[in-house]
Design a protein around this motif. Sequence first.
Motif, PDB file in Angstrom:
ATOM      1  N   MET A 212      18.678  15.566   2.976  1.00 34.67           N
ATOM      2  CA  MET A 212      18.874  16.118   1.640  1.00 34.67           C
ATOM      3  C   MET A 212      17.562  16.479   0.967  1.00 34.67           C
ATOM      4  O   MET A 212      16.661  15.654   0.837  1.00 34.67           O
ATOM      5  CB  MET A 212      19.634  15.112   0.773  1.00 34.67           C
ATOM      6  CG  MET A 212      20.016  15.650  -0.600  1.00 34.67           C
ATOM      7  SD  MET A 212      21.236  16.968  -0.531  1.00 34.67           S
ATOM      8  CE  MET A 212      22.704  16.027  -0.073  1.00 34.67           C
ATOM      9  N   GLY A 213      17.444  17.747   0.568  1.00 31.85           N
ATOM     10  CA  GLY A 213      16.286  18.208  -0.168  1.00 31.85           C
ATOM     11  C   GLY A 213      15.047  18.429   0.668  1.00 31.85           C
ATOM     12  O   GLY A 213      13.995  18.796   0.127  1.00 31.85           O
ATOM     13  N   LYS A 214      15.146  18.232   1.992  1.00 40.56           N
ATOM     14  CA  LYS A 214      13.951  18.359   2.835  1.00 40.56           C
ATOM     15  C   LYS A 214      14.142  19.332   3.995  1.00 40.56           C
ATOM     16  O   LYS A 214      13.224  20.059   4.352  1.00 40.56           O
ATOM     17  CB  LYS A 214      13.536  16.991   3.369  1.00 40.56           C
ATOM     18  CG  LYS A 214      13.138  16.007   2.273  1.00 40.56           C
ATOM     19  CD  LYS A 214      12.759  14.648   2.847  1.00 40.56           C
ATOM     20  CE  LYS A 214      12.391  13.668   1.721  1.00 40.56           C
ATOM     21  NZ  LYS A 214      12.039  12.322   2.260  1.00 40.56           N
ATOM     22  N   GLY A 215      15.327  19.362   4.590  1.00 38.04           N
ATOM     23  CA  GLY A 215      15.540  20.255   5.720  1.00 38.04           C
ATOM     24  C   GLY A 215      16.562  19.711   6.691  1.00 38.04           C
ATOM     25  O   GLY A 215      17.535  19.063   6.290  1.00 38.04           O
TER      26      GLY A 215
ATOM     27  N   LEU B 292      16.539  25.498 -12.720  1.00 39.02           N
ATOM     28  CA  LEU B 292      16.540  24.278 -11.920  1.00 39.02           C
ATOM     29  C   LEU B 292      16.775  24.681 -10.465  1.00 39.02           C
ATOM     30  O   LEU B 292      17.802  25.277 -10.142  1.00 39.02           O
ATOM     31  CB  LEU B 292      17.659  23.328 -12.377  1.00 39.02           C
ATOM     32  CG  LEU B 292      17.671  22.937 -13.855  1.00 39.02           C
ATOM     33  CD1 LEU B 292      18.843  22.017 -14.151  1.00 39.02           C
ATOM     34  CD2 LEU B 292      16.358  22.277 -14.262  1.00 39.02           C
ATOM     35  N   THR B 293      15.840  24.373  -9.584  1.00 36.10           N
ATOM     36  CA  THR B 293      15.966  24.803  -8.198  1.00 36.10           C
ATOM     37  C   THR B 293      15.488  23.729  -7.231  1.00 36.10           C
ATOM     38  O   THR B 293      14.591  22.935  -7.555  1.00 36.10           O
ATOM     39  CB  THR B 293      15.167  26.112  -7.957  1.00 36.10           C
ATOM     40  OG1 THR B 293      15.278  26.478  -6.584  1.00 36.10           O
ATOM     41  CG2 THR B 293      13.698  25.940  -8.315  1.00 36.10           C
TER      42      THR B 293
ATOM     43  N   LEU C 123      14.026  20.114  -6.700  1.00 36.89           N
ATOM     44  CA  LEU C 123      15.003  19.169  -7.246  1.00 36.89           C
ATOM     45  C   LEU C 123      16.152  18.930  -6.279  1.00 36.89           C
ATOM     46  O   LEU C 123      16.697  19.871  -5.694  1.00 36.89           O
ATOM     47  CB  LEU C 123      15.577  19.701  -8.568  1.00 36.89           C
ATOM     48  CG  LEU C 123      14.595  20.004  -9.700  1.00 36.89           C
ATOM     49  CD1 LEU C 123      15.350  20.493 -10.923  1.00 36.89           C
ATOM     50  CD2 LEU C 123      13.776  18.760 -10.054  1.00 36.89           C
ATOM     51  N   LEU C 124      16.528  17.670  -6.122  1.00 27.86           N
ATOM     52  CA  LEU C 124      17.761  17.309  -5.430  1.00 27.86           C
ATOM     53  C   LEU C 124      18.921  17.444  -6.415  1.00 27.86           C
ATOM     54  O   LEU C 124      18.700  17.537  -7.628  1.00 27.86           O
ATOM     55  CB  LEU C 124      17.664  15.870  -4.915  1.00 27.86           C
ATOM     56  CG  LEU C 124      16.521  15.582  -3.929  1.00 27.86           C
ATOM     57  CD1 LEU C 124      16.474  14.090  -3.610  1.00 27.86           C
ATOM     58  CD2 LEU C 124      16.679  16.393  -2.656  1.00 27.86           C
ATOM     59  N   PRO C 125      20.171  17.464  -5.932  1.00 29.45           N
ATOM     60  CA  PRO C 125      21.312  17.568  -6.856  1.00 29.45           C
ATOM     61  C   PRO C 125      21.281  16.531  -7.971  1.00 29.45           C
ATOM     62  O   PRO C 125      21.567  16.835  -9.133  1.00 29.45           O
ATOM     63  CB  PRO C 125      22.523  17.360  -5.929  1.00 29.45           C
ATOM     64  CG  PRO C 125      22.060  17.895  -4.617  1.00 29.45           C
ATOM     65  CD  PRO C 125      20.616  17.518  -4.517  1.00 29.45           C
TER      66      PRO C 125
END
Length: 637
Positions: free
Chosen positions: A380-383, A466-467, A490-492
Motif C-alpha cells: 500500500m502506497g509504495k508499489g 490530495l494525491t 498520501l495513503l488512503p
Amino acid sequence: MGKLRALGHRRWRIPLVSGLLILLSILVARAIGNDTASDIVMVGAAIVAGTPIAIKAFRALTATVIGIDLLVTVAAVGAIIIGEYWEAAAVTFLFAIGHALEQATLNKTRSALAELVAVAPDIAVVMRDGEQVEIPAGEVIMGEVVLVKNGSKVPVDGVVLDGVGTLDEASITGESLPVEKSTGDKVFAGTVSNGGFLQVRATGIGADTTLARIIHRVEDAQDAKARTQQFMDRFSAWYTPGIMVLAIVVGVLTGNVVLGLTLLVIGCPGALVISIPVSIVAGIGRAAKDGILIKGGEFLETSAKIDVVAVDKTGTLTVGRPKLTDVVVLGEGLDRAQVLGWAARAEAGSEHPLARPILEAAAAEGLSVPGLPDHTEPVMGKGIVVQVDGRRVLVGNLALLDQFGVEQGEAAAAADELAAQGRTPMIIAVDEQVLGIIGVADEVRPAAASMVQQLRKNGVKKVIMLTGDTRLVGEAIGKIAGVDEVRASLLPEDKLDAVAELQRQGHVVAMVGDGVNDAPALATADIGVAMGAAGSAVAVETADIALMGDDLLKLPEAISLARRTVNNMRQNIAVAMITVTVLLAGVLFGGVTMALGMLVHQASVLIVIANAMRLLRRHRNQRQIAQATHEPELVKV
C-alpha cells in the motif's frame, strides 16, 4: 399523459363546483330575494369545498398531528354555527383553490423527475435466433444483443459490440452535445440515437440501469428533508396549537367569536410549511436536469456552506488514462526492452491503474508477457512485489526499495528528474539490482483550472489536491490546475486524516474522488462528491453528490445552485413570516376579515411557490460555467 390530465381535472373539480354554488347563492339572493335558499346553497358550497379539508384534518388528528386543515375546518364549522355562511364558503373555497394551485405548481417543480421518467424506453429490438424481435424494454435478458437504430432510445445499459453512432446523453450526464459511440464504448438506457447503427450487449436491464437508479435517487432526494425544514416542522407542531389557544383566549376575552375564528384562519402557517420543501424539490430537480445528483435536502443545505474543496488527482484533476512516457535504463548491460519487459511481467498481475499503460506499451513494442507472476503482493502506497521465475521483482517508489533493503544508487536522482517534469516514476528492481525507471504521465483535464477559478467565485476559500503520487508530480499538476495547496505521497488513511484536520479547523469540506479508492475521505468529508458516476451504481448510491459526467465544472455549478437554493428558502421563510405577522396584526387591530385574510394567505403561498420555481430556470452563472466547459485539448504534463 391521459392519467395526468385526469388528475389535473379532478384537482380542480371541487373548487369549480364550490365556486359555482357560491355564484348561484348570490344570484338566488339578488334575483329571487330568498335569503333562506341562498344560505342553503352557500352552506352547500362550504360543505363541498370543506369536506376534503375536514377528512384530511381527521386523518392528521389520528396521527396526533394538528395541522392547517384542522384550523380551517374549525373556523368554517364555527362560521356556519354563528350564521356567517359567506365567510365559511369563502374560506373553504379559497383554501381549496390554494391547495389545487399548490399541487399543480409542486408538480411543476418535480418536472425533472417527470422528464426522467418520460425518457425511459418502452420497447427494445433484440436479436433472438438470428432474427430481430421487438419486445418491451423490461423483457430484455442480461447479455442479449440489442439493436439501436437512428432515432430510437437505448433500452438498456450496455457495451457496444459493433457499429458506429452518436447518442444524445443529456438525460444521463446533462451534456447537450451528442457523443460518438463505437466498439467497446458504454451506452446508457434512456439515451437517444442521433444517427448510426449500434449492436449493444446488455449489461444492465430494468431497475439495474443507470437511468432507473437516477430516477430512484431523485425521488428519494426530493422527499428528504433539510435541517431547516426539520426545524420548521418542529416549529409548526408548536405554532399551530399555539394559534388555536390564542384564538380561544381572544374569543373568550372579547366575546367576539368571529374574531377568534378569523384568527384561526389568518394564523394558518401554510406558506411557512411549504416554504422549504418547495425550494428543495425545485433545487434538486434543476440539479438533476444538469447531470448533478444531490442525495437530499440536508446535503443541498450543507453544500451551500462549503469553503474548502479537497480533490483527488488521478481521474479527477487528470483524465485517469496515463501513458508511458519514459524508460530510463540504469542497470549495466541492459536495454530499454529488458527494463520494460521486467516491468510488464510484474504488472501483469496488478490491478493498479498504472499497470495498464505499461502492459500496453510492452505489447506495442512486441514484448512477450508470458502469463501471470508466480506471486503478487501489493504494498500500500509504495508499489508491488512479485515473484517471476524464482526472482523477486519490485516495481514502485523509493520507499519500496528502502523497505526491501535495495540500494537506490542513481534511482533517486533520476526519479526526481522525471517527477519534476510531471511524470510518475516507477522504479524496477530485480532481486538486489535496480534495472531502471519507467515514467508514466497522465493528462490534466482541460476544465481543471476553470473549475478552481469558478469554485473561488462561488465562495470556496481553498482548493487542496490530495494525491498518493510524489510531491514533485503533484506540484507539477497542481500548478497547471491552480490549486492552493498540494499534499502528496498520501495513503488512503492519510487523505482521511487531511480531511478531518480541515474539519477540526472549522471548515466545511467537500471531497471529490472516484467513489471507490477515496472512500474513507469521501465518507469523512461533510460532502462526498463522486466524479463520472454514470454507470457506477456504487457512486450513485453512496456519494452525497454524484456528477453524472466527467465534467469538473459541474462541481462549482452544484455549489452555486446550493447557495441559490438556500437563499431561496430564506426568502420564502421571510415572505411567510411577514405575511402571517401583518395579517395577525390586522385582525387584532381591525380591518382584516376572515375571507380577506384567507385570500392574502393563499396569495402568500403562491408567491412562495413562484419564487421557488425560479430555481428551475438555468441560471446565468450556470450558462457561463457551461460555456467554459469545452476547451480545445487536454493539457499534457
